[in-house]
Scaffold this motif. Structure first.
Motif, mmCIF file in Angstrom:
data_model
loop_
_atom_site.group_PDB
_atom_site.id
_atom_site.type_symbol
_atom_site.label_atom_id
_atom_site.label_comp_id
_atom_site.label_asym_id
_atom_site.label_seq_id
_atom_site.Cartn_x
_atom_site.Cartn_y
_atom_site.Cartn_z
ATOM 1 N N TRP A 21 35.777 51.426 29.784
ATOM 2 C CA TRP A 21 37.387 50.617 30.235
ATOM 3 C C TRP A 21 38.482 52.079 29.450
ATOM 4 O O TRP A 21 39.216 51.900 30.132
ATOM 5 N N TYR A 22 37.980 52.344 28.716
ATOM 6 C CA TYR A 22 39.227 52.654 27.505
ATOM 7 C C TYR A 22 39.053 54.017 28.535
ATOM 8 O O TYR A 22 39.803 55.017 28.740
ATOM 9 N N ARG A 23 38.062 54.706 28.856
ATOM 10 C CA ARG A 23 37.870 56.282 29.841
ATOM 11 C C ARG A 23 38.226 56.635 31.214
ATOM 12 O O ARG A 23 38.878 56.771 31.841
ATOM 13 N N LEU A 24 38.013 55.007 31.709
ATOM 14 C CA LEU A 24 38.776 54.919 33.198
ATOM 15 C C LEU A 24 39.643 54.605 33.268
ATOM 16 O O LEU A 24 40.390 55.129 34.141
ATOM 17 N N VAL A 27 44.464 52.788 28.004
ATOM 18 C CA VAL A 27 45.141 51.680 27.096
ATOM 19 C C VAL A 27 45.613 50.804 27.946
ATOM 20 O O VAL A 27 45.009 49.435 27.407
ATOM 21 N N LYS A 28 46.167 50.751 28.962
ATOM 22 C CA LYS A 28 45.986 48.564 29.631
ATOM 23 C C LYS A 28 44.311 48.288 30.186
ATOM 24 O O LYS A 28 43.892 47.631 30.066
ATOM 25 N N GLY A 29 43.373 49.653 30.170
ATOM 26 C CA GLY A 29 42.060 48.823 30.009
ATOM 27 C C GLY A 29 41.749 48.279 28.378
ATOM 28 O O GLY A 29 41.409 47.570 29.469
ATOM 29 N N LEU A 30 41.842 48.766 27.795
ATOM 30 C CA LEU A 30 41.506 47.907 26.717
ATOM 31 C C LEU A 30 42.009 46.501 26.257
ATOM 32 O O LEU A 30 41.943 45.997 26.291
ATOM 33 N N MET A 31 43.659 46.395 26.914
ATOM 34 C CA MET A 31 44.157 45.784 26.766
ATOM 35 C C MET A 31 43.795 44.644 28.030
ATOM 36 O O MET A 31 43.547 43.327 27.048
ATOM 37 N N CYS A 32 43.206 44.174 29.017
ATOM 38 C CA CYS A 32 43.126 43.756 30.008
ATOM 39 C C CYS A 32 41.752 43.350 29.457
ATOM 40 O O CYS A 32 41.261 42.328 29.895
#
Length: 234
Positions: A21-24, A27-32
């Protein structure tokens, strides 16, 4: 499939998903992802299993993943961003408590077959989620604070901000997880289980957290490498 094998597979799968999720999505991915696993853990924690010769609640791995997320954000984006992720997780849990309780206000149709199961699951959830929410807020904010305290100390001591990631990662998370284990177990299950069972849950949960905390360190290094590569390309 044995519970032990399932736990191991889930642990590495969830940690790998954090990196994915972080790679894709950055930061927004990690929060989601943090919001997703926080809500899922609040449900999963009601299940008690036996594994590795110990009785334990589920949810430990998903909660551990939230600490992995905040440590990655602390390492790559800074204290302010990791605190924002914690605040979003708190808001998500509070919203979920409200929404899950509104489902119980409805009168189901005579043809409904799902409502009894939903009622059985969520009628007992407020105490657990409220305790989980309070403990999550306390321990996650402490974890962010401790991470940066360790970071400041090693920087001052050795004059290098890039070294000793493993120390600030584990030094903050192991202490935070101990507080998390004790506070959540007492708050959620006191009066439900006897004292010896509570001690067993605390001991088994913290042992799991020690393992999950130590095993998440390579993933923090992995995330930092992704961040450094992005920074150099940008």
């Amino acid at each position: 499939m044995p519970n032990e094998l399932v736990l191991i597979l889930v642990l590495f799968s969830v940690y790998t998903l954090v990196i994915l999720w972080y790679r894709l999505f950055g930061v927004k991915g990690l929060m989601c992802f943090s919001v997703l696993v926080t809500i899922a853990a609040n449900i999963e924690v009601m299940i008690v299993i036996e594994a590795f010769g110990m009785e334990q609640t589920l949810g430990n791995i998903l909660y551990a993943a939230t600490f992995l997320v905040t440590d990655i954000l602390s390492e790559t984006e800074g204290k302010k961003t990791s605190q924002k992720a914690v605040n979003i997780g708190i808001a998500a849990s509070a919203t979920f408590v409200f929404l899950s309780q509104t489902w119980l206000w409805y009168t189901p149709s005579a043809s409904d077959s799902v409502f009894p199961a939903v009622q059985a699951l969520f009628s007992g959830i407020p105490r657990i989620i409220i305790v989980s929410l309070a403990v999550y807020a306390i321990t996650q904010k402490f974890d962010v604070w401790a991470y940066h305290k360790w970071w400041d100390w090693t920087t001052e001591k050795f004059g290098d901000r890039t070294r000793f990631l493993w120390l600030r990662n584990n030094g903050s998370t192991l202490i935070s997880q101990f507080f998390n284990t004790v506070l959540f177990t007492v708050g959620a299950f006191a009066g439900t289980y006897n004292f010896s069972t509570l001690l067993s849950i605390v001991a088994s949960s913290y042992i799991i957290f020690i393992v999950t905390s130590l095993l998440d360190t390579p993933f923090v290094y992995w995330a930092r490498k992704i961040h450094q590569k992005r920074s150099s390309c940008g």
